[in-house]
Design a protein around this motif. Structure first.
Motif, PDB file in Angstrom:
ATOM      1  N   ALA A 110       0.890  -1.223  -0.060  1.00 20.78           N
ATOM      2  CA  ALA A 110      -0.075   0.042  -0.126  1.00 20.78           C
ATOM      3  C   ALA A 110       0.904   1.275   0.002  1.00 20.78           C
ATOM      4  CB  ALA A 110      -0.931   0.054   1.149  1.00 20.78           C
ATOM      5  N   ILE A 111       0.819   2.048  -1.041  1.00 12.87           N
ATOM      6  CA  ILE A 111       1.888   3.185  -1.319  1.00 12.87           C
ATOM      7  C   ILE A 111       0.888   4.332  -1.545  1.00 12.87           C
ATOM      8  CG2 ILE A 111       3.669   4.071  -2.644  1.00 12.87           C
ATOM      9  CD1 ILE A 111       2.873   0.453  -3.088  1.00 12.87           C
ATOM     10  N   PHE A 112       1.356   5.462  -0.709  1.00  9.27           N
ATOM     11  CA  PHE A 112       0.906   6.984  -1.157  1.00  9.27           C
ATOM     12  C   PHE A 112       1.954   7.662  -1.692  1.00  9.27           C
ATOM     13  CE2 PHE A 112       0.656  11.367   0.468  1.00  9.27           C
ATOM     14  CZ  PHE A 112      -0.178  11.834  -0.237  1.00  9.27           C
ATOM     15  N   LYS A 113       1.735   8.115  -2.942  1.00 11.60           N
ATOM     16  CA  LYS A 113       2.972   8.783  -3.683  1.00 11.60           C
ATOM     17  C   LYS A 113       2.360  10.314  -3.773  1.00 11.60           C
ATOM     18  CE  LYS A 113       5.112   8.896  -8.197  1.00 11.60           C
ATOM     19  NZ  LYS A 113       4.255  10.291  -8.690  1.00 11.60           N
ATOM     20  N   GLU A 114       3.241  11.272  -3.531  1.00 14.58           N
ATOM     21  CA  GLU A 114       3.087  12.621  -3.969  1.00 14.58           C
ATOM     22  C   GLU A 114       3.507  12.971  -5.338  1.00 14.58           C
ATOM     23  OE1 GLU A 114       5.173  15.001  -1.025  1.00 14.58           O
ATOM     24  OE2 GLU A 114       3.757  14.590   0.384  1.00 14.58           O
ATOM     25  N   PRO A 115       3.158  13.873  -6.015  1.00 14.98           N
ATOM     26  CA  PRO A 115       3.624  14.280  -7.031  1.00 14.98           C
ATOM     27  C   PRO A 115       5.015  14.478  -7.136  1.00 14.98           C
ATOM     28  CG  PRO A 115       1.701  15.754  -6.687  1.00 14.98           C
ATOM     29  CD  PRO A 115       2.055  14.820  -5.483  1.00 14.98           C
ATOM     30  N   THR A 116       5.743  14.048  -8.381  1.00 15.83           N
ATOM     31  CA  THR A 116       7.322  14.118  -8.338  1.00 15.83           C
ATOM     32  C   THR A 116       7.434  14.858  -9.832  1.00 15.83           C
ATOM     33  OG1 THR A 116       7.164  11.899  -9.564  1.00 15.83           O
ATOM     34  CG2 THR A 116       7.666  11.892  -7.176  1.00 15.83           C
ATOM     35  N   ILE A 117       8.759  15.342  -9.809  1.00 17.58           N
ATOM     36  CA  ILE A 117       9.097  16.094 -10.921  1.00 17.58           C
ATOM     37  C   ILE A 117       9.705  15.241 -12.064  1.00 17.58           C
ATOM     38  CG2 ILE A 117      10.770  18.224 -11.612  1.00 17.58           C
ATOM     39  CD1 ILE A 117      10.121  19.423  -9.096  1.00 17.58           C
ATOM     40  N   THR A 118       9.666  15.172 -13.229  1.00 14.95           N
ATOM     41  CA  THR A 118      10.237  14.522 -14.328  1.00 14.95           C
ATOM     42  C   THR A 118      11.172  15.777 -14.954  1.00 14.95           C
ATOM     43  OG1 THR A 118       8.760  12.804 -14.738  1.00 14.95           O
ATOM     44  CG2 THR A 118      10.378  13.297 -16.443  1.00 14.95           C
ATOM     45  N   PRO A 119      12.390  15.980 -14.534  1.00 12.77           N
ATOM     46  CA  PRO A 119      12.814  17.343 -14.868  1.00 12.77           C
ATOM     47  C   PRO A 119      13.179  17.535 -16.402  1.00 12.77           C
ATOM     48  CG  PRO A 119      14.610  15.787 -14.100  1.00 12.77           C
ATOM     49  CD  PRO A 119      13.200  15.145 -14.051  1.00 12.77           C
ATOM     50  N   THR A 120      12.952  18.788 -16.903  1.00  7.53           N
ATOM     51  CA  THR A 120      13.262  19.230 -18.357  1.00  7.53           C
ATOM     52  C   THR A 120      14.686  19.557 -18.364  1.00  7.53           C
ATOM     53  OG1 THR A 120      12.588  21.524 -17.712  1.00  7.53           O
ATOM     54  CG2 THR A 120      10.809  20.237 -18.505  1.00  7.53           C
ATOM     55  N   ALA A 121      15.318  20.065 -19.384  1.00  6.83           N
ATOM     56  CA  ALA A 121      16.489  20.345 -19.501  1.00  6.83           C
ATOM     57  C   ALA A 121      16.798  21.630 -18.727  1.00  6.83           C
ATOM     58  CB  ALA A 121      16.825  20.544 -21.129  1.00  6.83           C
ATOM     59  N   THR A 122      15.933  22.698 -18.766  1.00  4.79           N
ATOM     60  CA  THR A 122      16.092  23.723 -17.834  1.00  4.79           C
ATOM     61  C   THR A 122      16.144  23.470 -16.539  1.00  4.79           C
ATOM     62  OG1 THR A 122      14.971  25.055 -19.378  1.00  4.79           O
ATOM     63  CG2 THR A 122      15.145  25.920 -17.413  1.00  4.79           C
ATOM     64  N   GLN A 123      15.300  22.273 -16.018  1.00  2.00           N
ATOM     65  CA  GLN A 123      15.255  22.026 -14.512  1.00  2.00           C
ATOM     66  C   GLN A 123      16.530  21.430 -14.259  1.00  2.00           C
ATOM     67  OE1 GLN A 123      11.494  20.105 -14.721  1.00  2.00           O
ATOM     68  NE2 GLN A 123      10.337  21.644 -13.422  1.00  2.00           N
ATOM     69  N   VAL A 124      16.955  20.463 -15.154  1.00  4.08           N
ATOM     70  CA  VAL A 124      18.384  19.851 -14.906  1.00  4.08           C
ATOM     71  C   VAL A 124      19.589  20.845 -14.245  1.00  4.08           C
ATOM     72  CG1 VAL A 124      20.395  18.642 -15.874  1.00  4.08           C
ATOM     73  CG2 VAL A 124      17.682  17.845 -16.226  1.00  4.08           C
ATOM     74  N   GLU A 125      19.527  22.058 -15.148  1.00  2.66           N
ATOM     75  CA  GLU A 125      20.560  23.171 -14.991  1.00  2.66           C
ATOM     76  C   GLU A 125      20.024  23.897 -13.511  1.00  2.66           C
ATOM     77  OE1 GLU A 125      22.115  26.957 -17.179  1.00  2.66           O
ATOM     78  OE2 GLU A 125      21.412  25.612 -18.464  1.00  2.66           O
ATOM     79  N   GLU A 126      18.748  23.979 -13.573  1.00  2.00           N
ATOM     80  CA  GLU A 126      18.453  24.843 -12.433  1.00  2.00           C
ATOM     81  C   GLU A 126      18.644  24.102 -10.912  1.00  2.00           C
ATOM     82  OE1 GLU A 126      14.595  27.262 -14.178  1.00  2.00           O
ATOM     83  OE2 GLU A 126      14.288  25.570 -12.843  1.00  2.00           O
ATOM     84  N   MET A 127      18.409  22.774 -11.180  1.00  2.00           N
ATOM     85  CA  MET A 127      18.589  21.901  -9.719  1.00  2.00           C
ATOM     86  C   MET A 127      19.999  21.190  -9.708  1.00  2.00           C
ATOM     87  SD  MET A 127      15.209  19.904 -10.031  1.00  2.00           S
ATOM     88  CE  MET A 127      13.500  20.772 -10.027  1.00  2.00           C
ATOM     89  N   GLY A 128      20.828  21.606 -10.811  1.00  2.00           N
ATOM     90  CA  GLY A 128      22.420  21.277 -10.514  1.00  2.00           C
ATOM     91  C   GLY A 128      22.401  19.447 -10.687  1.00  2.00           C
ATOM     92  N   LEU A 129      21.403  19.086 -11.528  1.00  2.00           N
ATOM     93  CA  LEU A 129      21.336  17.577 -11.615  1.00  2.00           C
ATOM     94  C   LEU A 129      22.439  17.109 -12.768  1.00  2.00           C
ATOM     95  CD1 LEU A 129      17.700  17.094 -11.839  1.00  2.00           C
ATOM     96  CD2 LEU A 129      19.104  16.831  -9.854  1.00  2.00           C
ATOM     97  N   SER A 130      22.881  15.899 -12.395  1.00  2.00           N
ATOM     98  CA  SER A 130      23.960  15.392 -13.492  1.00  2.00           C
ATOM     99  C   SER A 130      23.312  14.890 -14.630  1.00  2.00           C
ATOM    100  CB  SER A 130      24.711  13.992 -13.073  1.00  2.00           C
ATOM    101  OG  SER A 130      23.792  12.985 -12.530  1.00  2.00           O
ATOM    102  N   LYS A 131      22.072  14.587 -14.975  1.00  2.00           N
ATOM    103  CA  LYS A 131      21.517  14.300 -15.868  1.00  2.00           C
ATOM    104  C   LYS A 131      19.786  14.467 -15.949  1.00  2.00           C
ATOM    105  CE  LYS A 131      21.077   9.400 -14.464  1.00  2.00           C
ATOM    106  NZ  LYS A 131      21.566   8.018 -14.866  1.00  2.00           N
ATOM    107  N   ALA A 132      19.136  14.274 -16.883  1.00  2.00           N
ATOM    108  CA  ALA A 132      17.588  14.452 -16.841  1.00  2.00           C
ATOM    109  C   ALA A 132      16.948  13.011 -16.436  1.00  2.00           C
ATOM    110  CB  ALA A 132      17.173  14.750 -18.186  1.00  2.00           C
ATOM    111  N   TYR A 133      16.661  12.827 -15.267  1.00  2.00           N
ATOM    112  CA  TYR A 133      16.027  11.544 -14.795  1.00  2.00           C
ATOM    113  C   TYR A 133      14.652  11.242 -15.162  1.00  2.00           C
ATOM    114  CZ  TYR A 133      19.966  10.934 -11.636  1.00  2.00           C
ATOM    115  OH  TYR A 133      21.158  10.703 -11.105  1.00  2.00           O
TER     116      TYR A 133
END
Length: 444
Positions: free
Chosen positions: A23-46
């Motif tokens: 039984a799982i409750f999941k909040e909304p999650t972000i699938t990052p765009t190319a812009t969000q990858v840069e804004e969030m300092g991610l290594s790649k677009a997950y």
């Protein structure tokens, strides 16, 4: 950020935990765009975590249903149910940007037998995107059973939606659904009168027609089952007809190796990016949390049900189950009542609607009141005494008692109901009075 820091190990851990718990409750999650990858300092677009969850939990279907509030006119008058095949299609596609040349798609059987060329074509453009995906159909029978049972329970008319006239590979989805229906469900639907508008049989809808009918069938009372991508698009349309995505549920249904159902609950509306940006900018927002709360309610109820069913002789588990069911039902009623009193968010109430924070406060206040009203004092012990006619120490005139009883037994039924009893107490001057300050506070 945590997915990036753990190289997505946290997602794998969450999928394994969900399989174990069920039984799982999941909040909304972000699938990052190319812009969000840069804004969030991610290594790649997950990619979206949803695909990993659906594969890890043997996803069968994503159930999305309209939420209805008694006394509030939304979009559809009666329930609308939807089953969206949880796996396959464009969401798991592989792709590559290529130039001119030959594109050959080959299937290599697991048993080592001769390969099959699925498709071969010549690409004569300088710029092309080649895309490969497939639709796994092993669990379509499970989807069919889940869909038809829910339609019967909700008393709605079932439809199966594909684009099989053009996308010939979708024929198997329809034939599998139809075979399950004919074998196991058709008589029940006929007996319930749910096939009268479909000429006594399960009806197939081309996805184009389904798009138009969703707008027209505002009386509701229907269910649809479709492939992954069509289901995604059509349920978004249903959400818009039904006022907003805040009035739609979303429930992923999978199956563990031991056969028990895994259910993951979330809101259908995603991260609501525009409101998040307004919040970050310090602006007032009016976010409808009903879809999120329905998801939490569903997860709590499923968890309590699993725990009770796995421990059928445990009285404490049964007590917890009852408390969870009562709390969640009361929470749902508190939210619905808040909308009924015109104190909802602006997607329903317009510019005069409550802000996010004010709506949450109002629901919390109402929930507290409802729960407090459920608290009862323990009943007094019952005192047994013999029939009054045989109590020798009492000098009772039974004929007079009978005459007095007849005065208050207005409908001559031989019994005194609550209203008659109340009038009797008032007439005799023994009706209990309200204590000072005990008047119930209005529920607004």
């Amino acid at each position: 950020a945590h997915r990036d820091a753990t190289d997505d190990a946290c997602l794998s851990d969450a999928v394994e935990a969900g399989k174990r718990i069920g039984a799982i409750f999941k909040e909304p999650t972000i699938t990052p765009t190319a812009t969000q990858v840069e804004e969030m300092g991610l290594s790649k677009a997950y990619g979206s975590p949803n695909g990993a969850m659906r594969r890890g939990w043997n996803g069968i279907t994503i159930s999305r249903d309209t939420i209805h509030i008694d006394g509030v006119d939304l979009g559809f008058r009666r329930p609308v149910l939807f089953e969206r095949h949880a796996v396959g299609g464009e969401y798991g596609a592989g792709y590559a940007e290529v130039g001119k040349g030959n594109l050959v798609t080959t299937f290599q059987p697991e048993d080592g037998s001769a390969p099959t060329i699925v498709d071969s074509r010549k690409l004569d453009n300088d710029a092309n995107v080649a895309v490969i995906y497939h639709n796994p159909y092993d669990n379509v029978e499970d989807l069919a059973h889940h869909f038809f049972r829910r339609c019967l329970d909700a008393k709605v008319v079932p439809y199966v939606v594909t684009k099989k006239t053009v996308f010939k590979w979708q024929e198997t989805f329809w034939t599998t659904m139809k075979a399950v229906f004919d074998k196991d469900y058709k008589p029940q639907f006929l007996e319930a009168g749910l096939l009268e508008r479909t000429n006594g049989d399960l009806q197939h809808l081309i996805s184009d027609a389904a798009t138009m009918q969703i707008i027209r069938w505002t009386d509701g009372g229907f269910g649809m089952a479709a492939h992954n991508y069509d289901g995604d698009m059509l349920t978004d349309e249903i959400a818009q007809v039904h006022r907003s995505p805040g009035f739609i549920t979303s429930n992923l249904v999978g199956r563990r190796e031991d056969g028990k159902l895994i259910k993951e609950f979330e809101a259908s509306h995603g991260t609501v990016t525009d409101l998040w940006h307004d919040h970050l900018a310090g602006k007032e927002t009016s976010f409808n949390p009903l879809g999120l709360v329905e998801a939490m309610v569903g997860a709590l109820q499923h968890a309590a049900t699993l725990d009770r069913d796995e421990n059928p002789d445990d009285e404490e588990k049964e007590m917890v189950y009852r408390k969870v069911m009562n709390f969640t039902a009361t929470l749902r009623e508190a939210m619905h009542a808040t909308f009924r009193y015109g104190q909802g968010t602006r997607d329903l109430c317009g510019p005069s609607g409550y802000s996010t924070e004010d709506f949450v406060k109002k629901v919390a206040w109402r929930l507290g009141r409802y729960l407090a009203e459920q608290e009862e004092e323990p009943p007094l012990p019952e005192a047994w005494e013999p029939d009054i006619e045989w109590r020798r120490k009492e000098n009772v005139d039974m004929d007079a008692v009978q005459e007095l009883f007849g005065q208050y037994d207005v409908n001559k039924s031989g019994n005194i109901d609550f209203n008659e009893f109340s009038r009797m107490l008032v007439k005799l001057g023994v009706a209990p009075k309200k204590e000072e300050g005990s008047v119930k506070e209005p529920d607004v």
